[in-house]
Enzyme design. Sequence first.
Site, PDB file in Angstrom:
ATOM      1  N   THR A  22       0.829  -1.210   0.000  1.00  9.58           N
ATOM      2  CA  THR A  22       0.000   0.000   0.000  1.00  9.58           C
ATOM      3  C   THR A  22       0.864   1.261   0.000  1.00  9.58           C
ATOM      4  OG1 THR A  22      -1.366   1.361   1.462  1.00  9.58           O
ATOM      5  CG2 THR A  22      -0.205  -0.418   2.500  1.00  9.58           C
ATOM      6  N   SER A  38      -1.566   2.841  10.817  1.00 11.29           N
ATOM      7  CA  SER A  38      -2.558   1.965  11.465  1.00 11.29           C
ATOM      8  C   SER A  38      -1.909   0.596  11.613  1.00 11.29           C
ATOM      9  CB  SER A  38      -3.814   1.826  10.594  1.00 11.29           C
ATOM     10  OG  SER A  38      -3.517   1.024   9.453  1.00 11.29           O
ATOM     11  N   TYR A  49      -3.021  -2.112  10.341  1.00  6.46           N
ATOM     12  CA  TYR A  49      -3.017  -2.680   8.984  1.00  6.46           C
ATOM     13  C   TYR A  49      -1.768  -2.234   8.218  1.00  6.46           C
ATOM     14  CZ  TYR A  49      -3.796  -2.313   3.970  1.00  6.46           C
ATOM     15  OH  TYR A  49      -3.620  -2.343   2.608  1.00  6.46           O
ATOM     16  N   HIS A  50      -1.487  -0.911   8.220  1.00  4.05           N
ATOM     17  CA  HIS A  50      -0.310  -0.422   7.500  1.00  4.05           C
ATOM     18  C   HIS A  50       0.977  -0.966   8.109  1.00  4.05           C
ATOM     19  CE1 HIS A  50      -3.329   2.688   6.265  1.00  4.05           C
ATOM     20  NE2 HIS A  50      -2.789   2.408   5.112  1.00  4.05           N
ATOM     21  N   LYS A 107       1.938  -4.144   6.539  1.00  7.07           N
ATOM     22  CA  LYS A 107       2.518  -4.008   5.192  1.00  7.07           C
ATOM     23  C   LYS A 107       3.977  -3.568   5.267  1.00  7.07           C
ATOM     24  CE  LYS A 107      -1.219  -4.970   2.826  1.00  7.07           C
ATOM     25  NZ  LYS A 107      -1.357  -6.024   1.831  1.00  7.07           N
TER      26      LYS A 107
HETATM   27  N1  LIG Z   1      -8.824  -2.349  -1.981  1.00  2.14           N
HETATM   28  C1  LIG Z   1      -7.943  -1.367  -2.008  1.00  2.14           C
HETATM   29  O1  LIG Z   1      -8.256  -0.199  -2.251  1.00  2.14           O
HETATM   30  C2  LIG Z   1      -6.482  -1.688  -1.735  1.00  2.14           C
HETATM   31  C3  LIG Z   1      -5.558  -0.633  -1.739  1.00  2.14           C
HETATM   32  C4  LIG Z   1      -4.217  -0.889  -1.483  1.00  2.14           C
HETATM   33  C5  LIG Z   1      -3.798  -2.211  -1.240  1.00  2.14           C
HETATM   34  N2  LIG Z   1      -4.711  -3.217  -1.233  1.00  2.14           N
HETATM   35  C6  LIG Z   1      -4.226  -4.578  -0.947  1.00  2.14           C
HETATM   36  O2  LIG Z   1      -4.696  -5.497  -1.901  1.00  2.14           O
HETATM   37  C7  LIG Z   1      -4.979  -6.753  -1.267  1.00  2.14           C
HETATM   38  C8  LIG Z   1      -6.394  -7.177  -1.603  1.00  2.14           C
HETATM   39  O3  LIG Z   1      -7.309  -6.182  -1.136  1.00  2.14           O
HETATM   40  P1  LIG Z   1      -8.867  -6.326  -1.366  1.00  2.14           P
HETATM   41  O4  LIG Z   1      -9.435  -4.966  -1.362  1.00  2.14           O
HETATM   42  O5  LIG Z   1      -9.101  -7.244  -2.501  1.00  2.14           O
HETATM   43  O6  LIG Z   1      -9.268  -7.047   0.000  1.00  2.14           O
HETATM   44  P2  LIG Z   1     -10.412  -8.154   0.250  1.00  2.14           P
HETATM   45  O7  LIG Z   1     -10.570  -8.260   1.718  1.00  2.14           O
HETATM   46  O8  LIG Z   1     -11.599  -7.872  -0.587  1.00  2.14           O
HETATM   47  O9  LIG Z   1      -9.708  -9.488  -0.308  1.00  2.14           O
HETATM   48  C9  LIG Z   1      -8.738 -10.212   0.403  1.00  2.14           C
HETATM   49  C10 LIG Z   1      -9.006 -11.688   0.175  1.00  2.14           C
HETATM   50  O10 LIG Z   1      -8.001 -12.445   0.867  1.00  2.14           O
HETATM   51  C11 LIG Z   1      -8.635 -13.494   1.605  1.00  2.14           C
HETATM   52  N3  LIG Z   1      -7.776 -13.790   2.765  1.00  2.14           N
HETATM   53  C12 LIG Z   1      -7.486 -12.971   3.808  1.00  2.14           C
HETATM   54  N4  LIG Z   1      -6.683 -13.609   4.680  1.00  2.14           N
HETATM   55  C13 LIG Z   1      -6.461 -14.853   4.174  1.00  2.14           C
HETATM   56  C14 LIG Z   1      -5.718 -15.979   4.629  1.00  2.14           C
HETATM   57  N5  LIG Z   1      -5.085 -15.983   5.801  1.00  2.14           N
HETATM   58  N6  LIG Z   1      -5.702 -17.106   3.856  1.00  2.14           N
HETATM   59  C15 LIG Z   1      -6.381 -17.134   2.669  1.00  2.14           C
HETATM   60  N7  LIG Z   1      -7.107 -16.103   2.204  1.00  2.14           N
HETATM   61  C16 LIG Z   1      -7.141 -14.966   2.955  1.00  2.14           C
HETATM   62  C17 LIG Z   1     -10.017 -12.955   1.965  1.00  2.14           C
HETATM   63  O11 LIG Z   1     -10.964 -13.974   2.207  1.00  2.14           O
HETATM   64  C18 LIG Z   1     -10.370 -12.119   0.722  1.00  2.14           C
HETATM   65  O12 LIG Z   1     -11.063 -12.874  -0.241  1.00  2.14           O
HETATM   66  C19 LIG Z   1      -4.766  -6.548   0.222  1.00  2.14           C
HETATM   67  O13 LIG Z   1      -3.544  -7.106   0.615  1.00  2.14           O
HETATM   68  C20 LIG Z   1      -4.764  -5.055   0.383  1.00  2.14           C
HETATM   69  O14 LIG Z   1      -3.951  -4.661   1.441  1.00  2.14           O
HETATM   70  C21 LIG Z   1      -6.038  -2.980  -1.484  1.00  2.14           C
END
Ligand SMILES: NC(=O)c1ccc[n+]([C@@H]2O[C@H](COP(=O)([O-])OP(=O)(O)OC[C@H]3O[C@@H](n4cnc5c(N)ncnc54)[C@H](O)[C@@H]3O)[C@@H](O)[C@H]2O)c1
Length: 414
Positions: free
Chosen positions: A145, A187, A189-190, A193
Amino acid sequence: MHVLILGGDGFCGWPTALHLSDRGHEVTVVDNLSRRAIDLELEVESLTPIRPIGERLRVWQQVSGREIGFVRLDLAAEPERLTALLPALRPDAIVHFAEQRAAPYSMRSTTSKRYTIDNNVRATHNLLSALVQSGTDAALVHLGTMGVYGYGWSGSAPIPEGYLTVKVPTPDGDVEREILHPASPGSVYHLTKTLDQLMFAFYAANDRVRITDLHQGIVWGTQTPQTARDERLVNRFDYDGDYGTVLNRFLMQAAIGHPLTVHGSGGQTRAFIHVRDMVRCIEIALENPPAAGDRPKVFNQVTESHRVRDLAKLVGSLTGAPVAHLPNPRQEADENELNVRNDQFLALGLEPTTLNEGLLEECREIAGRYRHRVDPTKIIARSVWRAGMETAEDLLTELPERAPSSAGPASERR
Ligand SMILES: NC(=O)c1ccc[n+]([C@@H]2O[C@H](COP(=O)([O-])OP(=O)(O)OC[C@H]3O[C@@H](n4cnc5c(N)ncnc54)[C@H](O)[C@@H]3O)[C@@H](O)[C@H]2O)c1
């Protein structure tokens, strides 16, 4: 190539799995469906009606003729199964989305802080150690992120892509070095990362694992050409106070006649990328992996930056929705600059979708179309960064009245 999509049932993972499958790659989704469980815990659902994973995969096969594999596995809790899975599937590349991704959720309670650390840090480390233990030479692409840099750390100086050139004073004069950009997590969460980054640096140097870390901005938009092919393939759209990112929240609020809730002055600047550009960036990263022995390759995966109050103004001007300022639950400066380098993706052919192009489509096709599914009680952020901080709830009664009929009767919402 055979690509494993870890977290492939989520908001970013699902459209990526379909995009890569459509491009002719063999794709296997690995997910423990924990995001769906968090929906149950928070008693909220995606604004768009997402189907069970089995149905999603069957429909994709019907409309595309292509099969996507699925393995239900918890990366954080099942390291042995993961280590056995890699040589069984022999992937050429792995995209790692499988983490708890909401900053507000990570700050919600002591339990959610622990869960976010346990889940994210163990998932990433179990993956790296499984690659090494099983001798799997797959290129790894991880979703990080922009928040690892912190907001406001560098003022108006452009944020470089992962590494910072510094001058180290020595008795013989200054020596130039390139170091991992200082981490400044805002946070829990951050924080996970930033810990991921250190694990990547170690495993790339020690075990020659080929790693690309994508420092992604806030993803907006919902559909890609593939998820739009059948309503049963629709991507998720989170709008609640914990998981709803700022632009989606504004769009949905406008659709139901709710004021656009800006936290603090709205002077916070954030970086954005459309979901269609996100899937394209992943493909570009997969096509350009680092060599074994290289340090992790870092791309800033963003296309534009905006102040939150300017976004509210833009959505308000398109929809007529009023703006309401609420206390900011986060510990951060009221105003900050965010000037981000993203030269690498642009040089590799990314053609960004801008907010001006995609916003109206999103208002009509998603927020407008599914507004009858909104639960208005879930919109306002309730997580605060420190005990005792003022919550948005304290001011809820002061919000201008929302249009009562636009959300539809409760019976229509589920
Ligand atoms: N959505 C955004 O705007 C955004 C921005 C920056 C970074 N990201 C990063 O992209 C990635 C995906 O984000 P997203 O928005 O799709 O999130 P999301 O929560 O919709 O998807 C994450 C998926 O991972 C699965 N998951 C979580 N922990 C798990 C584990 N221990 N084993 C197996 N599966 C697991 C969840 O069930 C889910 O389907 C994340 O790592 C997030 O930090 C997202």
